[in-house]
Scaffold this motif. Structure first.
Motif, short mmCIF file in Angstrom:
data_model
loop_
_atom_site.label_atom_id
_atom_site.label_comp_id
_atom_site.label_asym_id
_atom_site.label_seq_id
_atom_site.Cartn_x
_atom_site.Cartn_y
_atom_site.Cartn_z
N SER A 30 56.95 14.53 29.51
CA SER A 30 55.68 13.84 29.33
C SER A 30 54.82 14.63 28.35
O SER A 30 54.95 15.85 28.24
CB SER A 30 54.95 13.69 30.67
OG SER A 30 54.60 14.96 31.20
N ILE A 31 53.94 13.91 27.67
CA ILE A 31 53.01 14.54 26.74
C ILE A 31 51.60 14.29 27.24
O ILE A 31 51.22 13.13 27.45
CB ILE A 31 53.17 14.00 25.31
CG1 ILE A 31 54.60 14.26 24.81
CG2 ILE A 31 52.17 14.68 24.39
CD1 ILE A 31 54.85 13.72 23.40
N ASN A 32 50.83 15.33 27.42
CA ASN A 32 49.45 15.20 27.84
C ASN A 32 48.61 14.85 26.63
O ASN A 32 48.36 13.69 26.35
CB ASN A 32 48.98 16.49 28.51
CG ASN A 32 47.56 16.38 29.05
OD1 ASN A 32 46.88 15.38 28.83
ND2 ASN A 32 47.10 17.40 29.73
N SER A 33 48.20 15.84 25.89
CA SER A 33 47.37 15.57 24.72
C SER A 33 48.16 15.79 23.43
O SER A 33 49.12 16.56 23.40
CB SER A 33 46.14 16.46 24.72
OG SER A 33 46.50 17.81 24.58
N THR A 52 44.13 12.11 24.40
CA THR A 52 44.90 12.31 25.63
C THR A 52 45.87 11.15 25.83
O THR A 52 45.82 10.14 25.12
CB THR A 52 43.98 12.40 26.84
OG1 THR A 52 43.37 11.10 27.04
CG2 THR A 52 42.89 13.44 26.64
N SER A 53 46.73 11.29 26.83
CA SER A 53 47.69 10.24 27.13
C SER A 53 46.97 8.96 27.56
O SER A 53 47.49 7.86 27.39
CB SER A 53 48.65 10.69 28.23
OG SER A 53 47.93 11.07 29.39
N ARG A 71 47.44 6.93 18.89
CA ARG A 71 48.68 7.43 19.49
C ARG A 71 49.53 6.26 19.97
O ARG A 71 49.01 5.29 20.50
CB ARG A 71 48.30 8.33 20.67
CG ARG A 71 49.42 8.91 21.47
CD ARG A 71 48.84 9.92 22.44
NE ARG A 71 49.83 10.35 23.40
CZ ARG A 71 49.63 11.32 24.28
NH1 ARG A 71 48.47 11.95 24.32
NH2 ARG A 71 50.59 11.66 25.13
N ASN A 73 52.32 6.02 22.60
CA ASN A 73 52.99 6.78 23.65
C ASN A 73 54.49 6.46 23.73
O ASN A 73 55.30 7.33 24.05
CB ASN A 73 52.33 6.51 24.99
CG ASN A 73 50.95 7.12 25.10
OD1 ASN A 73 50.68 8.16 24.49
ND2 ASN A 73 50.07 6.49 25.85
N ASN A 76 56.05 8.59 21.13
CA ASN A 76 55.62 9.99 21.10
C ASN A 76 55.08 10.37 19.73
O ASN A 76 55.40 11.44 19.18
CB ASN A 76 56.79 10.93 21.49
CG ASN A 76 57.12 10.87 22.96
OD1 ASN A 76 56.29 10.46 23.79
ND2 ASN A 76 58.33 11.25 23.31
N ALA A 97 51.01 19.25 20.22
CA ALA A 97 51.28 18.47 21.43
C ALA A 97 51.34 19.39 22.63
O ALA A 97 51.98 20.45 22.57
CB ALA A 97 52.59 17.71 21.29
N LEU A 99 52.76 19.43 26.30
CA LEU A 99 53.75 18.60 26.98
C LEU A 99 54.51 19.35 28.07
O LEU A 99 54.42 20.58 28.17
CB LEU A 99 54.73 18.05 25.94
CG LEU A 99 55.48 19.08 25.09
CD1 LEU A 99 56.77 19.54 25.76
CD2 LEU A 99 55.80 18.50 23.71
N GLU A 107 52.93 23.09 31.51
CA GLU A 107 52.74 22.50 30.19
C GLU A 107 52.99 23.55 29.11
O GLU A 107 52.70 24.73 29.29
CB GLU A 107 51.32 21.94 30.06
CG GLU A 107 51.12 20.68 30.90
CD GLU A 107 49.77 20.04 30.69
OE1 GLU A 107 49.67 18.81 30.84
OE2 GLU A 107 48.81 20.78 30.37
#
Length: 121
Positions: A30-33, A52-53, A71, A73, A76, A97, A99, A107
């Motif tokens: 997963s990618i946060n910001s 952010t996501s 973005r 999502n 990515n 990123a 993640l 993270e």
């Protein structure tokens, strides 16, 4: 292993526009910001914009109203639309990123290789 590949830099006249893209690939859960930073010669790297996501955004005051971060999502991928460019926007732009590689992991922060943006007449 994670790769962030940037594209879209170049030379543009003052007042012109450019669009940067950055695609993240590899071992990603997963990618946060995701964000963009820049570094001009002789200066420290500075935040340009982050998203952010959930789609919340934050911009440096110097680019607010001129730059837009977006973005995708599913891909990515993060974008930076830069309008009304000024000579002082000249810098190397780095994608970032934050993640997770696996569900239980901490993270991790990854950077792209940088894209040169030059604004000059």
């Amino acid at each position: 292993q994670v790769q962030l590949v940037e594209s879209g830099g170049g030379l543009v006249l003052p007042g012109g526009s450019l669009r940067l893209s950055c695609a993240a690939s590899g071992s990603i859960f997963s990618i946060n910001s995701m964000g963009w930073y820049r570094q001009a010669p002789g200066k420290q790297r500075e935040l340009v914009a982050v998203i952010t996501s959930g789609g919340n955004t934050n911009y440096a005051g110097s680019v607010k109203g001129r730059f837009t971060i977006a973005r995708d999502n599913a891909k990515n991928t993060v974008y930076l639309q830069m309008n009304s460019l000024k000579p002082e926007d000249t810098a190397v732009y780095y994608c970032n990123a934050v993640l997770k590689h696996t569900p239980g992991a901490y993270e991790d922060v990854h950077w792209g290789q940088g894209a040169q943006v030059t604004v000059s007449s």
